[in-house]
Design a protein around this motif. Structure first.
Motif, PDB file in Angstrom:
ATOM      1  N   GLU B  15      -0.736  53.771  80.949  1.00 39.09           N
ATOM      2  CA  GLU B  15       0.871  54.053  80.103  1.00 39.09           C
ATOM      3  C   GLU B  15       1.347  55.454  80.077  1.00 39.09           C
ATOM      4  O   GLU B  15       0.668  56.222  80.161  1.00 39.09           O
ATOM      5  CB  GLU B  15       0.951  53.668  78.501  1.00 39.09           C
ATOM      6  N   GLY B  16       3.012  55.825  80.080  1.00 37.74           N
ATOM      7  CA  GLY B  16       3.515  56.580  80.623  1.00 37.74           C
ATOM      8  C   GLY B  16       3.729  56.811  81.959  1.00 37.74           C
ATOM      9  O   GLY B  16       4.606  58.126  81.976  1.00 37.74           O
ATOM     10  N   THR B  17       3.193  56.820  83.076  1.00 40.79           N
ATOM     11  CA  THR B  17       3.236  56.527  84.012  1.00 40.79           C
ATOM     12  C   THR B  17       4.685  56.118  84.407  1.00 40.79           C
ATOM     13  O   THR B  17       5.341  55.101  84.891  1.00 40.79           O
ATOM     14  CB  THR B  17       2.177  56.439  85.032  1.00 40.79           C
ATOM     15  N   SER B  18       4.138  56.125  86.113  1.00 43.05           N
ATOM     16  CA  SER B  18       6.008  56.370  87.169  1.00 43.05           C
ATOM     17  C   SER B  18       5.336  55.046  87.996  1.00 43.05           C
ATOM     18  O   SER B  18       4.436  54.768  88.394  1.00 43.05           O
ATOM     19  CB  SER B  18       6.725  56.825  87.111  1.00 43.05           C
ATOM     20  N   SER B  79       8.476  55.063  83.247  1.00 42.08           N
ATOM     21  CA  SER B  79       7.695  55.106  82.345  1.00 42.08           C
ATOM     22  C   SER B  79       7.282  53.571  81.753  1.00 42.08           C
ATOM     23  O   SER B  79       7.753  53.386  81.039  1.00 42.08           O
ATOM     24  CB  SER B  79       7.873  55.574  81.005  1.00 42.08           C
ATOM     25  N   GLN B  81       4.788  51.016  80.283  1.00 41.78           N
ATOM     26  CA  GLN B  81       4.519  50.251  78.979  1.00 41.78           C
ATOM     27  C   GLN B  81       3.412  48.975  79.249  1.00 41.78           C
ATOM     28  O   GLN B  81       3.433  48.586  80.371  1.00 41.78           O
ATOM     29  CB  GLN B  81       5.250  49.927  77.727  1.00 41.78           C
TER      30      GLN B  81
END
Lengths: 115, 112
Positions: B15-18, B79, B81
């Protein structure tokens, strides 16, 4: 609630038998379609219907016969089943077939396994 | 005939990565390009479409630009989820647009 109902969700058949996949849509759409997805392969267009008339058939085999008894129904009869017919079959619909916007609405699919 | 090639999955991200899912296509015509998404237990649904070259489509934080020169339509999200976990399909449509040509789909799993 699902607006396109496909029955059954899962089915197992023996080689040589016949099955019917049911599709009903409650979106008020005028065009309906069948797509197929075999393992590791893309979704593949099979048929399109508009106002209960066949518009396009991309299926080489006559073993696949769509049936439209009502405007919101498009069933798929498959005869002389083969193991290669094993796939998930998706019913879809759109408001109209001409001037189509690309928004297909899909059902949840019927997964067929042929032994 | 027409074809669509996309990133082979599964893709696993935190989570939060591209996210980038590559999509390339082949066709002799000028197609409309689509991204569809399929959540577990559901049928595919339209994420967005782009009918013209050099334009961008977007929805739910996802975006893609129609690159006619490179014949590409890569899906990106800055980002991700956990709720983005799904299978993503790139597709093209032309002529009678109902006849969509799909890629094989890219399964995305986002760890919380």
């Amino acid at each position: 609630d699902p607006k396109i109902i496909q029955k059954p969700k899962y089915l197992v058949a023996v080689t040589g038998s016949e099955k019917i996949l049911i599709c009903e849509q409650y979106l008020g759409h005028n065009a309906m379609y069948w797509y197929r997805q075999s393992a590791k392969k893309p979704l593949e267009f099979m048929f399109s219907y508009s106002y209960q008339k066949l518009m396009d058939n991309q299926t080489a085999s006559s073993r696949f016969q769509p049936q439209s008894s009502k405007k919101n129904h498009l069933d798929l009869q498959i005869t002389a089943l083969k193991p290669d017919d094993s796939a998930t079959y998706f019913c879809a619909s759109s408001q109209d077939i001409l001037g189509f916007s690309g928004q297909l609405y899909f059902g949840e699919g019927s997964k067929l396994t042929v032994l | 005939g027409d074809s669509v090639t996309q990133t082979e999955g599964p893709v696993t991200l935190s989570e939060g990565t591209s996210l980038t899912v590559n999509c390339s296509y082949e066709t002799k015509q000028y197609p409309t390009l689509f991204w569809y998404v399929q959540y577990p237990g559901e049928g595919p649904q339209l994420l967005f479409k782009v009918p013209k070259a050099n334009e961008k489509g977007s929805n739910r934080g996802f975006e893609a630009t129609y690159n006619k020169e490179a014949t590409s339509f890569h899906l990106q999200k800055a980002s991700v989820q956990e709720s983005d976990s799904a299978v993503y399909y790139c597709a093209l449509g032309e002529g009678m647009g109902y006849k969509l040509t799909f890629g094989t789909g890219t399964s995305l799993l986002v760890d919380p």
